[in-house]
Design an enzyme around this catalytic site. Structure first.
Site, PDB file in Angstrom:
ATOM      1  N   ARG A   1      31.521  43.193  24.066  1.00  0.00           N
ATOM      2  CA  ARG A   1      31.793  41.961  23.320  1.00  0.00           C
ATOM      3  C   ARG A   1      30.496  41.290  22.875  1.00  0.00           C
ATOM      4  NH1 ARG A   1      31.939  36.927  25.192  1.00  0.00           N
ATOM      5  NH2 ARG A   1      31.951  37.671  27.360  1.00  0.00           N
TER       6      ARG A   1
ATOM      7  N   LYS B   1      44.393  46.031  35.831  1.00  0.00           N
ATOM      8  CA  LYS B   1      45.320  45.946  36.964  1.00  0.00           C
ATOM      9  C   LYS B   1      45.893  44.536  37.033  1.00  0.00           C
ATOM     10  CE  LYS B   1      42.981  49.544  39.674  1.00  0.00           C
ATOM     11  NZ  LYS B   1      42.272  49.876  40.922  1.00  0.00           N
TER      12      LYS B   1
ATOM     13  N   ALA C   1      33.465  49.503  41.756  1.00  0.00           N
ATOM     14  CA  ALA C   1      32.588  50.003  40.693  1.00  0.00           C
ATOM     15  C   ALA C   1      31.175  50.327  41.181  1.00  0.00           C
ATOM     16  CB  ALA C   1      32.533  48.970  39.570  1.00  0.00           C
TER      17      ALA C   1
ATOM     18  N   LYS D   1      47.534  44.689  45.088  1.00  0.00           N
ATOM     19  CA  LYS D   1      46.455  44.757  46.085  1.00  0.00           C
ATOM     20  C   LYS D   1      45.438  43.650  45.893  1.00  0.00           C
ATOM     21  CE  LYS D   1      43.260  46.590  43.161  1.00  0.00           C
ATOM     22  NZ  LYS D   1      41.813  46.373  43.009  1.00  0.00           N
TER      23      LYS D   1
ATOM     24  N   ASP E   1      43.806  52.005  47.601  1.00  0.00           N
ATOM     25  CA  ASP E   1      43.244  50.885  46.860  1.00  0.00           C
ATOM     26  C   ASP E   1      43.325  49.600  47.675  1.00  0.00           C
ATOM     27  OD1 ASP E   1      42.097  49.561  44.741  1.00  0.00           O
ATOM     28  OD2 ASP E   1      43.828  49.696  43.417  1.00  0.00           O
TER      29      ASP E   1
ATOM     30  N   SER F   1      34.446  43.691  46.790  1.00  0.00           N
ATOM     31  CA  SER F   1      35.692  43.297  46.138  1.00  0.00           C
ATOM     32  C   SER F   1      35.626  41.839  45.712  1.00  0.00           C
ATOM     33  CB  SER F   1      36.872  43.500  47.087  1.00  0.00           C
ATOM     34  OG  SER F   1      38.005  42.788  46.657  1.00  0.00           O
TER      35      SER F   1
ATOM     36  N   ASN G   1      38.032  39.999  44.651  1.00  0.00           N
ATOM     37  CA  ASN G   1      39.190  39.256  45.147  1.00  0.00           C
ATOM     38  C   ASN G   1      38.996  38.860  46.606  1.00  0.00           C
ATOM     39  OD1 ASN G   1      41.401  39.331  42.905  1.00  0.00           O
ATOM     40  ND2 ASN G   1      40.459  41.361  42.901  1.00  0.00           N
TER      41      ASN G   1
ATOM     42  N   GLU H   1      41.095  38.983  39.645  1.00  0.00           N
ATOM     43  CA  GLU H   1      42.414  39.137  39.018  1.00  0.00           C
ATOM     44  C   GLU H   1      43.547  38.588  39.885  1.00  0.00           C
ATOM     45  OE1 GLU H   1      43.283  40.240  36.069  1.00  0.00           O
ATOM     46  OE2 GLU H   1      41.937  41.799  35.353  1.00  0.00           O
TER      47      GLU H   1
END
Length: 336
Positions: free
Chosen positions: A34, A108, A142, A193, A246, A256, A258, A284
């Site tokens: 972007r 996801k 990642a 998850k 996952d 993570s 989250n 997310e």
């Protein structure tokens, strides 16, 4: 089907890492970013310091901020944008997508409002059959994969030939993709998850240990499986990479987003403080707990951890309060 030229739309940490996976598997990869400065850095310096500091990207991986140029002659197109922005981005890209390209989703989540899975959103905008979209899921943090630590994933598609074609395109010395035809189960596992990882982070922030984490992971898996059963998913999917695999990775690792976001909330930070600490990267589960909760209510599926995360993230309830409420629920058989 032969996949040699791949376009990855999205230059965040997972999109860039997946582009590296494909390039290391011998594909010619173009990333759309972007921001022009991110595309320039990837193309000229073979790094993406904003999202993968310290990682050298392959020479055969290039980038551009021009979506039409990125998509030209692509055999496969990988969507690597956050789930809640997928529809808007796809609407902008629809007219320049190659007609016969395999469409692949890394997103996801469950879309707010429509309560659709990402393959369904892609189908809505592009007109392809939902069964023709390949969905990537699994324990895929990642940074570890970018460092070429061994990992596996699931490529789910009702059209098995498409999954196999993309499996061959993404298999390399450190990344082992498996195929699966249960798109529903794999997508639900990937979405749910993130919500359970929030709860594990909050528990850690409150000072709780391994027993609590194992309880949340296991009971979270039960919630995912109940929702999957209501939507016709294969129960075995939740025992595999897109389910428990996952779930364990996302709930356990400090990499993570989250889990880390939840941990900050558990320590007493506000939602705004936790968001700022993420440096612009999306947790997310904060949004997904809302859409998944609504989907569960529509289907009359009991998802108490998801409901608790919604109350913390969107109603301002204290994490300690919802933890006590979860423990105080009526006693029941484990599988009821």
């Amino acid at each position: 089907m032969s996949v040699q030229r791949v376009t990855v739309l999205g230059a965040g940490s997972w999109g860039t890492t997946f582009a590296k996976i494909l390039a290391d598997a011998g594909r010619d990869v173009t990333v759309w970013a972007r921001r022009a400065e991110v595309a320039d850095e990837i193309r000229t310096r073979h790094t993406n310091s904003s999202y993968l500091p310290g990682i050298r990207l392959p020479e055969r991986l290039t980038a551009t901020a021009d979506a039409a140029a990125a998509l030209e002659a692509a055999d496969a197109v990988v969507f690597a944008v956050p789930s809640q922005s997928l529809r808007e981005n796809l609407t902008a890209w629809r007219d320049v997508l190659p007609a016969d390209a395999i469409l692949v989703s890394l997103a996801k989540g469950v879309e707010l409002g429509t309560l659709k899975r990402m393959s369904e959103v892609i189908s809505d905008i592009t007109g392809v059959e939902p069964g023709e979209v390949v969905v990537v899921s699994g324990p895929n943090l990642a940074k570890e994969i970018a460092q070429q630590q061994p990992a596996a994933a699931v490529l789910a598609c009702a059209d098995h030939d498409r999954a196999v074609a993309f499996q061959q395109a993404s298999f390399n010395s450190y990344f082992r993709p498996y195929t699966n035809t249960d798109v529903v189960g794999c997508e639900l596992g990937g979405a749910c998850k993130n919500v359970i990882a929030l709860s594990c982070g909050m528990a850690s922030g409150l000072g709780y240990g391994t027993n609590t984490m194992a309880t949340l992971i296991t009971r979270g898996l039960a919630e995912m499986a109940r929702l999957g059963a209501a939507l016709g998913a294969d129960p075995l999917t939740f025992a595999g990479l897109a389910g428990v695999g996952d779930l364990v990775a996302t709930c356990s690792s400090p990499l993570s987003r989250n889990r880390t976001f939840g941990e900050r909330i558990g320590r007493g930070e506000t939602m705004e403080q936790a968001r700022a600490a993420q440096g612009g990267q999306v947790a997310e589960g904060v949004t997904s707990c809302r859409s998944i909760r609504e989907l569960a209510h529509r289907l009359d599926v009991d998802m108490p951890i998801t409901d608790a995360m919604y109350r913390v993230c969107h109603e301002g309830v204290d994490p300690g309060t919802v933890g006590a409420e979860l423990l105080g629920r009526r006693q029941k058989h484990e599988w009821s």
